[in-house]
Scaffold this active site. Structure first.
Site, mmCIF file in Angstrom:
data_model
loop_
_atom_site.group_PDB
_atom_site.id
_atom_site.type_symbol
_atom_site.label_atom_id
_atom_site.label_comp_id
_atom_site.label_asym_id
_atom_site.label_seq_id
_atom_site.Cartn_x
_atom_site.Cartn_y
_atom_site.Cartn_z
ATOM 1 N N LEU A 66 7.638 12.430 7.860
ATOM 2 C CA LEU A 66 6.665 13.166 6.904
ATOM 3 C C LEU A 66 6.951 14.690 7.385
ATOM 4 C CD1 LEU A 66 3.151 11.451 7.487
ATOM 5 C CD2 LEU A 66 4.520 11.458 5.333
ATOM 6 N N ASP A 67 6.908 15.628 6.349
ATOM 7 C CA ASP A 67 7.017 16.689 6.595
ATOM 8 C C ASP A 67 5.725 17.659 7.451
ATOM 9 O OD1 ASP A 67 9.100 17.301 5.019
ATOM 10 O OD2 ASP A 67 7.904 17.385 3.279
ATOM 11 N N PRO A 68 5.863 18.760 8.231
ATOM 12 C CA PRO A 68 4.962 19.212 9.140
ATOM 13 C C PRO A 68 3.676 19.130 8.459
ATOM 14 C CG PRO A 68 6.876 20.372 9.758
ATOM 15 C CD PRO A 68 7.216 19.436 8.399
ATOM 16 N N ALA A 124 2.303 17.684 5.901
ATOM 17 C CA ALA A 124 1.894 16.776 5.566
ATOM 18 C C ALA A 124 0.980 15.995 6.698
ATOM 19 C CB ALA A 124 2.862 15.804 5.074
#
Length: 287
Positions: free
Chosen positions: A36-38, A40
């Site tokens: 997951l992106d930071p 998110a």
């Protein structure tokens, strides 16, 4: 300590941060089933110990997200962390959005975000972006199984989407905006499901313990019974055929192709491939 750990990743941490935290906590190898992106939050499925060998099987699964996008603003990263490139005040009617989402169901082709770890010519796309190098942006095909609007209060629209693995939700938000002849950026993203795993069963980092791990033997319920004469095949990691098998007990439809074999304090996992059963891993002294 071999199994699956469901973590509710908070905003701000990278997926690697979470993996490292868990690795140090349990002092064992840890893998994941999709990052997951930071910016998110939500479900991270972590594989603990010998379960890391199952990574490729659990990564290729459907994902479900809850996302909020903001109309009228475009950033270089396609999310709220980036630099603003464009603004407008185009108002979008709710029925226009609903019609747009209906048209997105099925296979779609999305551009990969330039600020992503996708590799092109041996380098990550974000490296080209940071150096100001023009590069042709690749496109990927994704499947949108379902997508629905949860809430709309201009300029914010929240939607729920079930999609194939590898789908960039930032790119999906961009595509929605394009179809509506405007711009938008993603301001919030939360993963709710990863395959059969649900965020409702996940633990925050502050409450993780060994008891939080789902043991492999509890996760894989289908069972193969073999004679002791087959034990050497198991130890050597050889495939099994029907003649090696005494009985098959089908107890699970979620992991219907996976089977466990318990013998002499060892636990083996096999995957059915046609008429044969392929060896995946062994866990010793699991009881």
């Amino acid at each position: 300590m071999n199994g699956i750990l469901l973590v509710d990743k908070p905003v701000g941490l990278t997926s690697h941060d979470v993996v490292e935290y868990v690795r140090k906590l349990f002092k064992t190898k840890v893998g994941h089933c999709g990052t997951l992106d930071p910016f998110a939050s939500g479900l991270l499925v972590l594989l603990i110990g010998e379960a890391t060998k199952l990574s490729s099987f659990f990564t290729q699964t459907k994902k479900t997200y809850i996302a909020t996008m903001q109309f009228g603003i475009k950033t270089d990263t396609l999310d709220i962390t980036g630099k603003v490139q464009l603004r407008n005040n185009i108002f979008i009617e709710q029925n226009e959005i609903e019609d747009c989402l209906k048209d997105l169901k099925g296979e779609v082709e999305l551009s990969v975000p330039i600020y992503s770890a996708k590799k092109v010519k041996g380098r990550k796309l974000y490296e080209y972006a940071r150096e100001g190098i023009d590069i042709e942006i690749p496109k990927i095909k994704s499947i949108i199984y379902s997508i629905e609007m949860i809430n709309y209060c201009y300029p914010y629209m929240t939607f729920k989407v079930e999609c194939s693995h590898g789908t960039y939700i930032r790119s999906l938000a961009e595509e929605i905006a394009k179809k509506l002849s405007t711009v938008a950026t993603l301001v919030q993203l939360r993963r709710a499901k990863n395959g059969v795993f649900d965020i409702k069963a996940a633990f925050s980092l502050d409450f993780i313990s060994e008891d939080s791990i789902i043991p492999l033997e509890n996760l894989i319920l289908n069972e193969i019974i073999v004679n002791e004469s087959v034990y050497k095949k198991l130890i050597n990691g050889n495939p099994l055929t029907r003649k090696d098998i005494k009985e098959i007990r089908l107890n699970d439809s979620l992991f219907e192709d996976f089977y466990k074999i318990s013998m002499k304090d060892a636990f083996f996992v096999y995957k059915r491939e046609g008429d044969k059963f392929k060896y995946l891993l062994k866990v010793e002294n699991y009881r």
